[in-house]
Design a protein around this motif. Structure first.
Motif, short mmCIF file in Angstrom:
data_model
loop_
_atom_site.label_atom_id
_atom_site.label_comp_id
_atom_site.label_asym_id
_atom_site.label_seq_id
_atom_site.Cartn_x
_atom_site.Cartn_y
_atom_site.Cartn_z
N UNK A 42 15.70 26.85 29.67
CA UNK A 42 14.34 26.57 30.15
C UNK A 42 14.23 25.09 30.52
N UNK A 43 13.86 24.85 31.78
CA UNK A 43 13.60 23.49 32.24
C UNK A 43 12.14 23.18 31.94
N UNK A 44 11.90 22.31 30.97
CA UNK A 44 10.52 22.04 30.54
C UNK A 44 9.71 21.32 31.59
N UNK A 45 10.35 20.69 32.57
CA UNK A 45 9.61 19.97 33.61
C UNK A 45 9.17 20.91 34.72
N UNK A 46 10.08 21.79 35.16
CA UNK A 46 9.76 22.68 36.28
C UNK A 46 9.33 24.07 35.80
N UNK A 47 9.65 24.42 34.57
CA UNK A 47 9.31 25.75 34.08
C UNK A 47 10.31 26.82 34.48
N UNK A 48 11.42 26.43 35.11
CA UNK A 48 12.43 27.40 35.54
C UNK A 48 13.17 27.97 34.33
N UNK A 49 13.37 29.26 34.34
CA UNK A 49 14.06 29.95 33.25
C UNK A 49 15.32 30.61 33.80
N UNK A 50 16.46 30.29 33.22
CA UNK A 50 17.74 30.86 33.65
C UNK A 50 18.37 31.56 32.47
N UNK A 51 18.80 32.79 32.68
CA UNK A 51 19.45 33.56 31.61
C UNK A 51 20.89 33.85 32.03
N UNK A 52 21.84 33.41 31.21
CA UNK A 52 23.26 33.63 31.49
C UNK A 52 23.97 33.97 30.19
N UNK A 53 25.05 34.72 30.34
CA UNK A 53 25.92 35.00 29.19
C UNK A 53 27.17 34.15 29.34
N UNK A 54 27.48 33.36 28.29
CA UNK A 54 28.56 32.38 28.36
C UNK A 54 29.67 32.76 27.38
N UNK A 55 30.90 32.53 27.79
CA UNK A 55 32.06 32.75 26.93
C UNK A 55 32.64 31.41 26.52
N UNK A 56 32.99 31.28 25.25
CA UNK A 56 33.55 30.02 24.77
C UNK A 56 35.06 29.94 24.98
N UNK A 57 35.74 31.07 24.87
CA UNK A 57 37.21 31.04 24.91
C UNK A 57 37.75 30.54 26.25
N UNK A 58 37.11 30.91 27.34
CA UNK A 58 37.61 30.48 28.65
C UNK A 58 37.03 29.15 29.10
N UNK A 59 36.24 28.49 28.27
CA UNK A 59 35.70 27.18 28.59
C UNK A 59 34.42 27.21 29.42
N UNK A 60 33.91 28.41 29.69
CA UNK A 60 32.70 28.54 30.50
C UNK A 60 31.49 27.90 29.82
N UNK A 80 17.41 45.30 18.61
CA UNK A 80 18.11 44.02 18.52
C UNK A 80 19.23 43.97 19.54
N UNK A 81 19.15 43.03 20.46
CA UNK A 81 20.22 42.77 21.42
C UNK A 81 20.39 41.27 21.53
N UNK A 82 21.51 40.84 22.10
CA UNK A 82 21.75 39.41 22.29
C UNK A 82 20.68 38.78 23.18
N UNK A 83 20.28 39.52 24.22
CA UNK A 83 19.28 38.99 25.15
C UNK A 83 17.92 38.83 24.45
N UNK A 84 17.53 39.83 23.65
CA UNK A 84 16.27 39.73 22.92
C UNK A 84 16.30 38.57 21.93
N UNK A 85 17.42 38.42 21.22
CA UNK A 85 17.53 37.33 20.25
C UNK A 85 17.42 35.97 20.93
N UNK A 86 18.09 35.83 22.08
CA UNK A 86 18.06 34.54 22.78
C UNK A 86 16.64 34.22 23.25
N UNK A 87 15.95 35.21 23.81
CA UNK A 87 14.59 34.99 24.26
C UNK A 87 13.66 34.65 23.10
N UNK A 88 13.91 35.28 21.95
CA UNK A 88 13.09 35.00 20.77
C UNK A 88 13.29 33.57 20.29
#
Length: 306
Positions: free
Chosen positions: A1-19, A72-80
């Motif tokens: 969430x960009x607090x200045x513009x209000x833009x919300x971006x939802x992405x799923x990130x992997x740690x192992x590949x460095x993403x 309970x899903x990852x997306x719901x948890x992140x939004x919460x």
């Protein structure tokens, strides 16, 4: 969430590949990142700290209690989590510094070895009693050790005795070295020095308490501190009747065990504590006889105090 513009971006990130690292590097610092408390956050906190971001750790139980729906899903948890952060409702908890976390590892490692040593002593004591040798704590002095080594045992029982004795000696050396390291780590700390003025509190208990509790002013009352350690009684009250049970044990296991042993030590020098402990043991014993529970009869547990 960009607090200045209000833009919300939802992405799923992997740690192992460095993403995930690339994503956090692209964020303008300082970004505020909220996560639930877990045992595997140390490396993540270090990475965010290098990038100039702020890591906010929340109480997992309180975060989950704020969720109404059962899905309970990852997306719901992140939004919460994001919603709690944006509305200043995030249940943030105190997190020790990196060097304090490392000292916690020292204390945990030492205590785990102490518990293993107690288990080995119980096994050796059982072997001795199987040969009609019951020396209790005297089994560990020079005479008792010699008698234990000279017991005539069958082939595999003898091998078990010999290997347990070797393990006992090795553990003793390791625990002694770790104890010296704990004493050195506590030197120069004002909180440790003040805790040492209490009866029954040694350097190990004092350092563990300081590292576990942190700033004591974050607990408004002593009851909250007791509850934090899991030493408060469990309660199941209803209909105007209060019913208390055993301690809740919802807290730091290491600190709880050390405080119990410190209380036993303090009871030897403090008459009031000794009287209270004696009264408690008598009442507990009477309760066990009335309920018909004799499972502990004839059973001896060797307490290996740190």
């Amino acid at each position: 969430m960009d607090t200045e513009t209000g833009d919300l971006i939802e992405r799923r990130l992997e740690h192992e590949n460095g993403e995930a690292r690339v994503f956090y590097c692209s964020l303008p610092a300082p970004a505020r990142v909220g996560v639930e408390s877990t045992a595997y956050l140390q490396w993540f906190g270090r990475e965010l700290n290098k990038l100039g971001h702020e890591l906010v750790v929340g109480d997992a139980a309180k975060i989950r209690a704020m969720v109404v729906r059962r899905q309970k899903t990852d997306s719901r948890d992140a939004n919460h989590l994001l919603e709690l952060l944006m509305n200043d409702r995030f249940p943030q908890i105190w997190v020790p510094r990196v060097e304090e976390n490392d000292l916690r590892q020292l204390l945990w490692h030492r205590q785990k070895l102490v518990w293993i040593r107690a288990s080995i002593k119980n096994q050796l004591h059982s072997l001795a009693m199987s040969q009609c040798v019951c020396r209790r704590s005297k089994l560990w002095n020079a005479e008792g050790r010699k008698q234990l080594e000279n017991l005539t045992l069958d082939r595999w029982a003898g091998r078990r005795r010999d290997e347990l004795l070797r393990m006992l000696d090795q553990l003793g050396q390791s625990i002694e070295q770790l104890s010296i390291a704990v004493e050195e780590a506590g030197q120069g700390r004002e909180d440790v020095r003040r805790l040492l003025t209490h009866p029954g509190v040694g350097r190990i208990v004092a350092l563990a308490f300081a590292l576990t509790i942190g700033p004591v002013d974050r607990f408004p009352t002593s009851k909250q501190l007791v509850s934090y350690l899991g030493l408060n009684p469990s309660e199941h009250s209803s209909g105007g009747r209060q019913k208390f049970g055993a301690i809740s044990k919802q807290g730091n296991r290491l600190m709880r065990a050390l405080l119990v042993e410190a209380a036993q030590t303090a009871a030897r020098v403090e008459p009031n504590l000794r009287r209270a402990l004696s009264t408690f043991e008598v009442s507990q014993g009477q309760r066990g006889c009335q309920s018909g529970d004799r499972s502990q009869t004839g059973r001896e547990i060797i307490l290996d105090a740190p």
